[in-house]
Design an enzyme around this catalytic site. Structure first.
Site, PDB file in Angstrom:
ATOM      1  N   ASP A 174      32.505  39.759  44.936  1.00 22.22           N
ATOM      2  CA  ASP A 174      33.068  40.503  46.052  1.00 22.22           C
ATOM      3  C   ASP A 174      34.438  41.030  45.578  1.00 22.22           C
ATOM      4  OD1 ASP A 174      33.947  41.172  48.762  1.00 22.22           O
ATOM      5  OD2 ASP A 174      35.090  39.307  48.644  1.00 22.22           O
ATOM      6  N   ASP A 214      37.686  42.412  47.840  1.00 19.14           N
ATOM      7  CA  ASP A 214      38.838  41.922  48.616  1.00 19.14           C
ATOM      8  C   ASP A 214      38.753  40.419  48.877  1.00 19.14           C
ATOM      9  OD1 ASP A 214      40.356  44.281  49.024  1.00 19.14           O
ATOM     10  OD2 ASP A 214      38.924  44.963  50.534  1.00 19.14           O
TER      11      ASP A 214
HETATM   12 MG   LIG Z   1      35.969  39.577  50.659  1.00 16.83          MG
END
Ligand SMILES: [Mg+2]
Length: 263
Positions: A19, A21
């Site tokens: 992922d 962020d």
């Molecule tokens: Mg995230």
């Protein structure tokens, strides 16, 4: 930096997916040099990729700079959960949300969202409330033009008042006919997309590697921070085809990577 061909890597049946962020970098911010170094070391051993709900332009900004295409830094780049996908720097064929949903439904959705936000009392409103992306519609009640302080303020407010979860419940009632699903990702926004176009969408591109290059990825590691139901890493983290790793920060990601692979 040169990398071995996918089939020539020491752990050739392994891919590490990340992922963005909260996992590779802080929210909306750029990836630190030490993370890049670690990822390039990892890339010598196995395949690497990222999967994010955001558009490729956002990942270019956060993961690279103007002179280096982000698609050269990972073997697989999955923007908009893989609806926009790149392999070894080249775009893979795909579809789009607007094609799927059609203009009349899209317009009805946007109009409803704008009306709902207009009627909501929030700490601040900054503009750019809905973004149509290739793979989703991104809704931000405060607006994408908010600065970091305003985003922090909204996140605190949202934690108390459940602005996003309440809005999603209302959307689910209003557009029950559209077969959409919703995911709360970053601090201030959420994504709406067709059922199944969550982060597990990208797995079809990884599974297609068997026909493409003969590689079967039977060790698919996924690192994410938002793994609870309704959050954007939930489905891929829970998927039986992946080995899920939950992280609390980018520092935690680096530590867990060092523990997993001898780097
Ligand atoms: Mg995230």
């Amino acid at each position: 930096m040169a990398y071995p061909l996918l089939q020539d890597r020491a752990m050739k049946n392994t891919i590490c997916l990340f992922d963005l962020d909260g996992t590779l970098c802080r929210e909306e911010q750029v990836v630190l040099p030490e993370m890049h170094i670690l990822l390039s070391q990892l890339r010598q051993q196995c395949a690497i990729g990222y999967v994010s709900g955001g558009p490729i332009s956002k990942q270019q900004r956060q993961l690279s700079n103007n002179s280096v295409p982000v698609t050269s830094l990972f073997d697989f780049c999955f923007a908009e959960n893989g609806v926009t996908a790149f392999r070894m720097g080249l775009r893979l064929p795909g579809t789009s949300l607007i094609e799927w949903i059609g203009e009349p439904h899209y317009k009805a959705f946007v109009t409803w969202v704008q009306r709902y936000i207009a009627d909501s009392d929030l700490p601040s409103k900054r503009g750019s409330f809905v973004e149509l992306r290739n793979g989703n519609m991104n809704v931000s009640p405060i607006g994408q033009l908010a600065n970091y302080d305003e985003m922090d303020e909204f996140e605190r407010y949202d934690r108390v008042h459940g602005i996003r979860s309440t809005m999603i419940e209302a959307l689910e009632r209003q557009f029950a006919n559209l077969e959409l699903q919703y995911a709360i990702g970053g601090q201030t926004c959420f994504d709406a997309f067709p059922v199944g176009w969550d982060k597990t969408y990208c797995l079809r591109h990884i599974e297609a590697e068997k026909q493409r290059s003969g590689i079967t990825y039977n060790q698919i590691h996924f690192f994410g921070d938002k793994i609870l139901k309704g959050q954007d890493d939930f489905e891929l983290y829970e998927d039986r085809r992946t080995i899920g790793h939950v992280v609390v920060s980018l520092e935690d990601t680096m530590k867990q990577l060092r523990d997993l692979v001898d780097l």
